[in-house]
Design a protein around this motif. Structure first.
Motif, PDB file in Angstrom:
ATOM      1  N   ARG A 246       0.834  -1.205   0.000  1.00 47.71           N
ATOM      2  CA  ARG A 246       0.000   0.000   0.000  1.00 47.71           C
ATOM      3  C   ARG A 246       0.869   1.255   0.000  1.00 47.71           C
ATOM      4  NH1 ARG A 246      -5.281   0.688   1.802  1.00 47.71           N
ATOM      5  NH2 ARG A 246      -6.152   2.551   0.823  1.00 47.71           N
ATOM      6  N   GLU A 247       1.959   1.234   0.772  1.00 49.16           N
ATOM      7  CA  GLU A 247       2.846   2.391   0.811  1.00 49.16           C
ATOM      8  C   GLU A 247       3.488   2.658  -0.548  1.00 49.16           C
ATOM      9  OE1 GLU A 247       3.865   4.458   3.960  1.00 49.16           O
ATOM     10  OE2 GLU A 247       1.779   3.819   3.860  1.00 49.16           O
ATOM     11  N   ALA A 248       3.632   1.599  -1.357  1.00 49.57           N
ATOM     12  CA  ALA A 248       4.208   1.765  -2.693  1.00 49.57           C
ATOM     13  C   ALA A 248       3.214   2.381  -3.668  1.00 49.57           C
ATOM     14  CB  ALA A 248       4.691   0.421  -3.232  1.00 49.57           C
ATOM     15  N   GLY A 249       1.943   2.490  -3.245  1.00 47.52           N
ATOM     16  CA  GLY A 249       0.962   3.160  -4.092  1.00 47.52           C
ATOM     17  C   GLY A 249      -0.201   2.321  -4.557  1.00 47.52           C
ATOM     18  N   SER A 250      -0.345   1.108  -4.041  1.00 44.74           N
ATOM     19  CA  SER A 250      -1.441   0.243  -4.478  1.00 44.74           C
ATOM     20  C   SER A 250      -2.782   0.761  -3.967  1.00 44.74           C
ATOM     21  CB  SER A 250      -1.229  -1.181  -3.957  1.00 44.74           C
ATOM     22  OG  SER A 250      -1.612  -1.280  -2.599  1.00 44.74           O
ATOM     23  N   THR A 251      -3.834   0.225  -4.525  1.00 46.06           N
ATOM     24  CA  THR A 251      -5.172   0.451  -3.989  1.00 46.06           C
ATOM     25  C   THR A 251      -5.392  -0.485  -2.801  1.00 46.06           C
ATOM     26  OG1 THR A 251      -6.221  -1.243  -5.350  1.00 46.06           O
ATOM     27  CG2 THR A 251      -6.027   0.980  -6.301  1.00 46.06           C
ATOM     28  N   ALA A 252      -6.487  -0.267  -2.081  1.00 46.73           N
ATOM     29  CA  ALA A 252      -6.832  -1.152  -0.968  1.00 46.73           C
ATOM     30  C   ALA A 252      -7.070  -2.576  -1.466  1.00 46.73           C
ATOM     31  CB  ALA A 252      -8.068  -0.627  -0.246  1.00 46.73           C
ATOM     32  N   VAL A 253      -7.725  -2.717  -2.601  1.00 41.68           N
ATOM     33  CA  VAL A 253      -8.000  -4.050  -3.150  1.00 41.68           C
ATOM     34  C   VAL A 253      -6.706  -4.746  -3.550  1.00 41.68           C
ATOM     35  CG1 VAL A 253      -8.993  -5.279  -5.126  1.00 41.68           C
ATOM     36  CG2 VAL A 253     -10.366  -3.601  -3.872  1.00 41.68           C
ATOM     37  N   GLN A 254      -5.798  -4.030  -4.203  1.00 38.43           N
ATOM     38  CA  GLN A 254      -4.508  -4.627  -4.563  1.00 38.43           C
ATOM     39  C   GLN A 254      -3.719  -5.023  -3.322  1.00 38.43           C
ATOM     40  OE1 GLN A 254      -2.956  -1.391  -6.887  1.00 38.43           O
ATOM     41  NE2 GLN A 254      -3.593  -2.284  -8.846  1.00 38.43           N
ATOM     42  N   GLU A 255      -3.729  -4.160  -2.317  1.00 34.82           N
ATOM     43  CA  GLU A 255      -3.046  -4.502  -1.066  1.00 34.82           C
ATOM     44  C   GLU A 255      -3.583  -5.816  -0.512  1.00 34.82           C
ATOM     45  OE1 GLU A 255      -2.866  -3.125   3.614  1.00 34.82           O
ATOM     46  OE2 GLU A 255      -4.032  -1.931   2.183  1.00 34.82           O
ATOM     47  N   LEU A 256      -4.892  -5.920  -0.434  1.00 45.03           N
ATOM     48  CA  LEU A 256      -5.511  -7.129   0.112  1.00 45.03           C
ATOM     49  C   LEU A 256      -5.200  -8.349  -0.743  1.00 45.03           C
ATOM     50  CD1 LEU A 256      -7.382  -8.631   2.018  1.00 45.03           C
ATOM     51  CD2 LEU A 256      -9.328  -7.797   0.671  1.00 45.03           C
ATOM     52  N   ALA A 257      -5.391  -8.228  -2.049  1.00 40.75           N
ATOM     53  CA  ALA A 257      -5.215  -9.376  -2.944  1.00 40.75           C
ATOM     54  C   ALA A 257      -3.777  -9.868  -2.966  1.00 40.75           C
ATOM     55  CB  ALA A 257      -5.663  -8.999  -4.361  1.00 40.75           C
ATOM     56  N   PHE A 258      -2.819  -8.956  -3.124  1.00 41.46           N
ATOM     57  CA  PHE A 258      -1.421  -9.366  -3.236  1.00 41.46           C
ATOM     58  C   PHE A 258      -0.903  -9.901  -1.905  1.00 41.46           C
ATOM     59  CE2 PHE A 258      -0.852  -5.926  -6.765  1.00 41.46           C
ATOM     60  CZ  PHE A 258      -1.637  -6.692  -7.617  1.00 41.46           C
ATOM     61  N   THR A 259      -1.400  -9.353  -0.804  1.00 43.44           N
ATOM     62  CA  THR A 259      -0.971  -9.834   0.510  1.00 43.44           C
ATOM     63  C   THR A 259      -1.482 -11.240   0.758  1.00 43.44           C
ATOM     64  OG1 THR A 259      -1.058  -7.572   1.347  1.00 43.44           O
ATOM     65  CG2 THR A 259      -0.965  -9.321   2.975  1.00 43.44           C
ATOM     66  N   LEU A 260      -2.767 -11.460   0.542  1.00 40.30           N
ATOM     67  CA  LEU A 260      -3.312 -12.801   0.741  1.00 40.30           C
ATOM     68  C   LEU A 260      -2.666 -13.801  -0.215  1.00 40.30           C
ATOM     69  CD1 LEU A 260      -7.126 -12.115   1.299  1.00 40.30           C
ATOM     70  CD2 LEU A 260      -5.372 -12.615   3.004  1.00 40.30           C
ATOM     71  N   ALA A 261      -2.421 -13.381  -1.451  1.00 39.74           N
ATOM     72  CA  ALA A 261      -1.765 -14.278  -2.405  1.00 39.74           C
ATOM     73  C   ALA A 261      -0.370 -14.664  -1.912  1.00 39.74           C
ATOM     74  CB  ALA A 261      -1.685 -13.619  -3.777  1.00 39.74           C
ATOM     75  N   ASP A 262       0.375 -13.704  -1.378  1.00 37.25           N
ATOM     76  CA  ASP A 262       1.680 -14.024  -0.787  1.00 37.25           C
ATOM     77  C   ASP A 262       1.518 -15.052   0.327  1.00 37.25           C
ATOM     78  OD1 ASP A 262       2.999 -12.284  -2.456  1.00 37.25           O
ATOM     79  OD2 ASP A 262       3.253 -10.700  -0.958  1.00 37.25           O
ATOM     80  N   GLY A 263       0.512 -14.850   1.168  1.00 43.38           N
ATOM     81  CA  GLY A 263       0.273 -15.799   2.250  1.00 43.38           C
ATOM     82  C   GLY A 263      -0.005 -17.201   1.735  1.00 43.38           C
ATOM     83  N   PHE A 264      -0.823 -17.303   0.696  1.00 43.58           N
ATOM     84  CA  PHE A 264      -1.133 -18.612   0.132  1.00 43.58           C
ATOM     85  C   PHE A 264       0.108 -19.236  -0.511  1.00 43.58           C
ATOM     86  CE2 PHE A 264      -5.539 -16.576  -0.455  1.00 43.58           C
ATOM     87  CZ  PHE A 264      -5.884 -16.870   0.859  1.00 43.58           C
ATOM     88  N   ALA A 265       0.982 -18.395  -1.068  1.00 40.07           N
ATOM     89  CA  ALA A 265       2.230 -18.904  -1.639  1.00 40.07           C
ATOM     90  C   ALA A 265       3.102 -19.531  -0.548  1.00 40.07           C
ATOM     91  CB  ALA A 265       2.987 -17.773  -2.335  1.00 40.07           C
TER      92      ALA A 265
END
Length: 566
Positions: A246-265
């Protein structure tokens, strides 16, 4: 939740309200702006009714706190039992100065510690490395050896106080030092508690701090997950972090999606290692940003829990409740802080902290009002901590579980955030031919995340520059008055003192034992073994952070980012 006859009546009543009550006033006065949207540019309607949540199934979509799908919270009593952990980020100069700040925060009511490291430590460099010159102790505490860790926690019962460590490429080394410190003090490894950020996928996606390439970085993360499950059950070995996305400039949805995807990875990699999902998943934790659009943030946190429950159950076969409960730390948005009129940041931080509480966070850091200018002063840190305490003790926000649950707006927004985030996750899974982990790695290699975040960041900045997005004190209500507060300055002599201690440690340690430990680490790395037991033994010999990270760089190589074209 409503039958069709009721919904039709509501629709008719709304149409009548629009025609007879709202529109005449709009025709006469208009609205204060042409378009209403969240910070993430998610457009919102002027009014929400039961018709917007007509498909909501209470038991399936909401449930109750402490019960699946955990939309309303992971604990049955939430903050009525105990409040969230107030965990203020602290670290500057040498271990002595940060230890003093730790004691100050504990004395003022902080409930858990959170450690900020300087740039050399973050990048796995010793303080005497030429690249460290001028950076030692400047943005966090310098930690080179176990000696620094001993001083950092002097007078602090590490068997009672939980500690968070915000560090990534060199996180396994800091983890090893903390375990070694417990062994040295006679504290059971099973008693020490805390969290290591240790989220390397996020580094390649957004924060851009790395030493070795993505795949061996992932291997080291899984080493810590395996070691934690076996040795330190109260340690969370990864804090899967959307904050920096999010600090890099993502939207709230991108923050959520990419974070959860990292977790699943990470889950997939640990399962491929041979670990049972229910043996390690309860120790996973998450770390989210909380920005200014209060309802969007609450919706994000609620959607996060619901997505996590379904994916962990349905994709990865988790059976324990703890494996399906998403628990997270929240930090208020650093990128929202302004150097202009810095006292305005107190208000921003209060709103963002309240969103974290209304969204059900497990722990919270509130940024200090002067952080856009320097490391936080003692006064600013105190105000930030008091902000949390006032929310907890005076606002009433902690008295009711999921107080915004049932809001037509919040429920609709939660559904929308969930759907948009899952679309991203499915896209990444498809990119990896059925594996979220492989999709993440492919996305890093192809520059997918870089492009998505850059585009969102550009769009936000464009809205600020055109005035569509208001930043009070910057593009509206600005003043020429000098509003800079007194700032904390880290003296240059900090580096001199840290170098002297490192030199002393190197002179006193057993050189033969150091070389033997490094040889053992090289062998473990070459053989693909879990390196954590070897790291614990090595740091006990006062092997330095830089010496260990150099071994990893020698064996795994280094990494340079390339942005491809998809």
């Amino acid at each position: 939740m409503y039958d069709e006859e009721d919904l039709e009546s509501i629709r008719e009543a709304r149409d009548e309200w629009e025609d007879e009550t709202r529109d005449p006033l709009l025709d006469k006065y208009g609205e204060r702006k042409e378009r209403f949207a969240t910070v993430s540019n998610h457009e919102v309607d002027d009014l929400y009714t039961p018709d917007d949540v007509a498909d909501l199934d209470y038991e399936e979509d909401l449930g109750f706190p402490g019960e699946a799908p955990y939309t309303r919270g992971v604990y049955p009593t939430m903050y009525r039992g105990r409040t969230w952990t107030m965990r203020q980020f602290a670290g500057f100069g040498t271990a002595e100065e940060t230890n003093e700040r730790f004691h100050y925060l504990i004395d003022n009511g902080q409930m858990g510690l959170s450690t900020a490291f300087d740039m050399p430590s973050l990048m796995g460099k010793d303080s005497d490395d030429p690249l460290s010159d001028g950076e030692v102790g400047k943005e966090g505490v310098a930690v080179d050896t176990l000696r620094d860790m001993e001083i950092l926690f002097e007078g602090i019962d590490i068997g009672e106080v939980t500690t968070s460590f915000t560090i990534n490429p060199s996180a396994p080394v800091i983890y090893a030092m903390y375990v070694a410190l417990a062994d040295e003090r006679g504290v059971s490894r099973k008693q020490i508690g805390g969290t290591f950020q240790n989220d390397m996928l996020k580094e390649f996606i957004a924060q851009k701090e790395w030493v070795i390439p993505p795949e061996p970085s992932l291997k080291l993360v899984t080493d810590t997950v395996e070691f934690a499950a076996q040795e330190t059950p109260r340690i969370r070995p990864i804090s899967i972090s959307g904050y920096h996305i999010r600090e890099a400039g993502s939207t709230a949805v991108q923050e959520l999606a990419f974070t959860l995807a990292d977790g699943f990875a990470y889950v997939e990699d640990a399962i491929d290692r041979g670990l049972d999902v229910d043996d390690f998943a309860p120790q996973l934790s998450f770390f989210f940003n909380s920005h200014n659009s209060i309802f969007e943030e609450v919706a994000k946190f609620r959607a996060a829990r619901r997505i996590y429950y379904h994916v962990m159950s349905e994709w990865y076969g988790a059976e324990k409740d703890g494996s399906k409960q998403l628990k997270f730390h929240t930090q208020t948005a650093g990128q929202s802080l302004t150097a202009q009129q810095p006292l305005n940041n107190i208000v921003r931080v209060t709103i963002q902290a309240l969103a974290g509480v209304l969204g059900g966070t497990q722990s919270l850091h509130t940024n200090s009002f002067d952080e856009a200018l320097a490391l936080p002063s003692e006064e600013a840190v105190t105000v930030a901590l008091r902000t949390q305490q006032i929310i907890a003790e005076e606002s009433g926000a902690a008295d009711v579980m999921d107080p915004l649950g049932g809001s037509y707006f919040v429920e609709k927004l939660t559904d929308e955030v969930e759907a948009e985030a899952m679309a991203y996750i499915e896209e990444l899974k498809e990119l990896g031919d059925g594996s979220v982990r492989d999709g993440i790695l492919e996305g890093i290699d192809e520059g997918y995340f870089h492009r998505e975040i850059s585009e969102a960041s550009y769009e936000y900045q464009s809205r600020v520059e055109t005035g569509e997005e208001t930043v009070v004190g910057v593009n509206k209500y600005a003043t020429d008055e000098d509003t800079r507060p007194d700032l904390l300055h880290v003296a240059d002599e900090v580096q001199t003192r840290q170098l002297a201690r490192l030199e002393e440690v190197k002179a006193e340690r057993d050189d033969d034992a150091v070389e033997a430990a490094l040889d053992e680490l090289r062998e473990a790395t070459k053989n693909g073994e879990n390196v954590m037991p070897v790291l614990v033994d090595a740091v006990k010999q006062y092997v330095t952070m830089g010496e260990i990270m150099d071994v990893f760089a020698e064996e795994y190589g280094t990494y340079r980012e390339t942005i491809g074209v998809m």
